[in-house]
Design an enzyme around this catalytic site. Structure first.
Site, PDB file in Angstrom:
ATOM      1  N   ALA A 163       0.815  -1.218   0.000  1.00 13.96           N
ATOM      2  CA  ALA A 163       0.000   0.000   0.000  1.00 13.96           C
ATOM      3  C   ALA A 163       0.847   1.266   0.000  1.00 13.96           C
ATOM      4  CB  ALA A 163      -0.934  -0.009   1.204  1.00 13.96           C
TER       5      ALA A 163
ATOM      6  N   ARG B 104       1.825   9.132 -10.707  1.00 19.56           N
ATOM      7  CA  ARG B 104       1.225   8.759 -11.986  1.00 19.56           C
ATOM      8  C   ARG B 104      -0.217   9.234 -12.164  1.00 19.56           C
ATOM      9  NH1 ARG B 104       5.738   7.798 -14.941  1.00 19.56           N
ATOM     10  NH2 ARG B 104       7.056   6.231 -13.945  1.00 19.56           N
TER      11      ARG B 104
END
Length: 254
Positions: free
Chosen positions: A184, A194
């Protein structure tokens, strides 16, 4: 070639797993007592607190595995720069690409003249790949048989040897498939970079899809995830897209 992203598996009870790991840092209770003392509600609140105080190491105990199809080798070069991840990728060394599929950028897709030239280039690459594979296969067969190998075995081995080198002609747009596993914490960093409006369009789309999938199974871990401008100033400086407000609305609505 359309992108397809699925969440194959993830740590069971990711919120409780993270909360248990974090709570153990501040408690003298046993592991079993710590687990038993957590409800779904208290675990969620504990994970929220971790986010607020910036204690991120416990979230590394939750991992998520994605199956990804219909993406380009260009995207592969980008995603493998994220080092805290595990990747398994369809091999062009062992998989024949005589009829390879490819990804078309939207800007080309929406321009008929560019699309025609692009498709012609892809077909030429395919034909060249076939030609080189055939030439190399024939050369390898002759050499292998000269060294005593039977024709049947020589052909099988030669074909594999040929595509290992013929793949060098394949374009960045060539479609690939991969399995990606990230914890995570690494995912949050991935989304930070991104999901940014300045990220290349293909990996931006992939990040958005991955974020939607993990939010469904672990909302407390990823509710505030997205580009850096969601929670602070844009880090891009002069390169900023200057759309922070629109980006905040976009990711808050998910």
């Amino acid at each position: 070639m359309a992108m397809n992203v699925v969440l194959i598996s993830h740590t069971p009870s990711p919120i409780k797993t993270v909360a248990t790991a974090a709570k153990l840092c501040y408690s003298d209770s046993s592991v079993s007592a710590t687990i038993n003392g957590l409800t779904d509600d208290s675990a969620g609140k504990f994970v929220d607190m971790l986010s607020e105080i910036g204690h991120e190491s416990p979230i590394e105990h939750a991992s998520f595995t994605f199956g990804i199809e219909g993406v380009s080798r260009s995207l592969l070069a980008q995603i493998t720069r994220h080092r805290m991840a595990s990747f398994s990728v369809k091999s062009q060394r062992y998989v024949n690409e005589l009829d390879f599929k490819y990804v078309t950028p939207p800007a080309i897709e929406n321009c008929p003249e560019a699309l025609l030239a692009y498709n012609e280039a892809m077909e030429q690459d395919r034909l060249t790949y076939i030609k080189i594979s055939k030439i190399l296969t024939e050369n390898h067969v002759r050499e292998l048989m000269k060294n005593g190998m039977s024709e049947v075995n020589a052909v099988k081995k030669a074909e594999k040897m040929a595509i290992e080198d013929a793949r060098f002609i394949l374009p960045n747009s060539c479609e690939t498939q991969l399995i990606v596993t990230m914890n995570a914490r690494s995912l949050k960093n991935f989304f930070l970079l991104r999901c940014c409006n300045r990220a290349q369009w293909e990996i931006h789309e992939l990040a958005d899809r991955m974020l939607s999938l993990v939010r469904e199974v672990a909302p407390e871990l990823f509710v505030k995830c997205g580009p850096a401008c969601l929670t602070g100033p844009c880090p891009e400086g002069k390169m900023s897209c200057e759309k922070a407000l629109a980006m905040r609305k976009k990711y808050a609505a998910r």
